[in-house]
Enzyme design. Structure first.
Site, PDB file in Angstrom:
ATOM      1  N   CYS A  88      -2.236   8.898  -6.637  1.00  0.00           N
ATOM      2  CA  CYS A  88      -4.287   9.843  -5.661  1.00  0.00           C
ATOM      3  C   CYS A  88      -4.818  10.328  -6.248  1.00  0.00           C
ATOM      4  O   CYS A  88      -4.592  11.983  -5.814  1.00  0.00           O
ATOM      5  CB  CYS A  88      -2.882   9.707  -4.025  1.00  0.00           C
ATOM      6  N   LYS A  93       0.709  -1.402  -0.371  1.00  0.00           N
ATOM      7  CA  LYS A  93      -0.424  -0.183   0.128  1.00  0.00           C
ATOM      8  C   LYS A  93       0.898   1.204   0.555  1.00  0.00           C
ATOM      9  O   LYS A  93       1.622   1.077   1.009  1.00  0.00           O
ATOM     10  CB  LYS A  93      -0.430   0.075   1.006  1.00  0.00           C
TER      11      LYS A  93
HETATM   12  O1  HRO Z   1      -6.363   5.575  -0.999  1.00  0.00           O
HETATM   13  C1  HRO Z   1      -6.647   5.859  -2.334  1.00  0.00           C
HETATM   14  O2  HRO Z   1      -7.351   6.417  -1.810  1.00  0.00           O
HETATM   15  C2  HRO Z   1      -6.486   6.044  -3.330  1.00  0.00           C
HETATM   16  C3  HRO Z   1      -4.609   6.085  -3.975  1.00  0.00           C
HETATM   17 CL1  HRO Z   1      -3.426   6.041  -2.465  1.00  0.00          CL
HETATM   18  C4  HRO Z   1      -4.546   5.785  -5.264  1.00  0.00           C
HETATM   19  O3  HRO Z   1      -2.813   5.801  -5.804  1.00  0.00           O
HETATM   20  N1  HRO Z   1      -5.165   5.067  -6.173  1.00  0.00           N
HETATM   21  C5  HRO Z   1      -6.695   5.098  -6.019  1.00  0.00           C
HETATM   22  O4  HRO Z   1      -7.645   5.495  -6.066  1.00  0.00           O
HETATM   23  N2  HRO Z   1      -6.821   5.299  -4.334  1.00  0.00           N
END
Ligand code: HRO
Length: 315
Positions: free
Chosen positions: A132, A45
């Protein structure tokens, strides 16, 4: 024998499929399950310097037709947690390469994390997440080309280990030209395309309300419906990036045929997000069998025989 093996930056992987960052990879239990699975590698993650709780719930919603919308907001256990995990794994399995994802919410955070990784004994891949879509008040770096250039400029002043970037989807060929021209200036090992299609809105007509709480309901779309956008981005980048930069294809994979299509468009490795979330690690067995079946039908024995060889009506 049909081989699903691949290589990126001189590292080999016995299977070209793995999870996408964020999906079932936030804690050690999830990562151990990936290690025990048939996936060719795992990615952790996306980490920030400190542990983060992320956005308030509901922050992920299942959509019909194998889709999802999320606004998780980068919930993660902090860089130390993931760096400890990958270094420990590296001791146990010295021949395996995996991916450590980092997503600072500022340039300073990204540089601080990469300095820490540079100084550590970790020698696997780092995936720098520039896309993100879900941190309130923080635009996606990947849509600001000057900023991407600035970030990579700063990073490669000191970072010497294998590094890739995770990009948002682009929707205009001029943007493919512009981002590729920037990426080609740097010694990147790979680019990963695409992250979720950001800032979409899903409405529940029954309740007359949005389906997720953060950002007034705006969130990133993943799953089957993003496949054409993902394939366009993989193909668009494959046609423009220098050959030393491998492409990791992510987006819309639910079957072995989808994996085949990503590879035809130029992917050396593929990542599965939404559908892996729904099926768990058994998906890697199913997709491996499905990809092998289509390769056998076509007489291919390894993925380099068709990687990037998509035909157009001009060929
Ligand atoms: O954690 C998120 O909300 C998230 C991330 Cl970091 C990302 O790179 N892509 C996404 O769809 N959610």
């Amino acid at each position: 024998m049909t081989s699903l093996a691949t290589s990126i930056g001189g590292r080999t992987f016995d299977n070209c499929m793995m999870n996408a960052a964020g999906i079932r990879c936030q804690n050690k239990k999830d990562l151990d399950a990936l290690v025990a699975s048939r996936a060719g590698a795992y990615v952790t993650k996306s980490a920030t310097p400190q542990k983060r709780a992320g956005n308030p719930s509901p922050r992920m919603h299942t959509l019909p037709n194998k889709g999802s919308i999320n606004s998780m907001g980068l919930p993660n256990n902090g860089l130390d947690y993931y760096l400890d995990y990958v270094v420990d794994d590296q001791h146990k399995r010295p021949d395996a390469t995996n991916f450590l994802s980092v997503a600072g919410t500022s340039l300073e955070d990204n540089l601080a994390m990469l300095h820490q990784i540079q100084e550590s004994e970790y020698h696997g891949f780092v995936e720098l997440n520039l896309s993100c879509p879900n941190v309130p008040g923080k635009p996606q770096v990947g849509y600001d080309f000057d900023r991407v250039n600035e970030v990579l400029d700063e990073v490669f002043k000191f970072y010497t280990k294998p590094l890739g970037v995770k990009l948002p989807p682009y929707f205009d060929l001029v943007h493919f030209d512009q981002i590729a021209a920037i990426l080609n200036q740097y010694p990147l090992t790979f680019v990963n395309s695409i992250n979720s299609i950001g800032n979409a809105l899903v409405v529940d007509p029954q309740t007359e309300r949005v389906v997720i709480r953060p950002k007034g309901g705006f969130g990133g779309i993943g799953g089957a419906s993003v496949k054409p956008t993902a394939l366009a981005n993989v193909r668009g980048l494959a046609l423009r990036l220098k050959p030393e930069i491998a492409i990791v294809g992510t987006g819309g994979i639910t079957t072995g045929v989808d994996v085949f299509e990503h590879i035809l468009c130029g992917a050396s490795m593929v990542q599965i997000g939404t559908q892996f979330g729904y099926e768990g690690t058994a998906i890697f067995d199913r997709l491996a069998e499905e990809l092998k079946a289509i390769m056998n039908q076509k007489g291919y024995t390894n993925i380099t025989e068709f990687r990037g060889k998509l035909k157009t009506f001009d060929d």
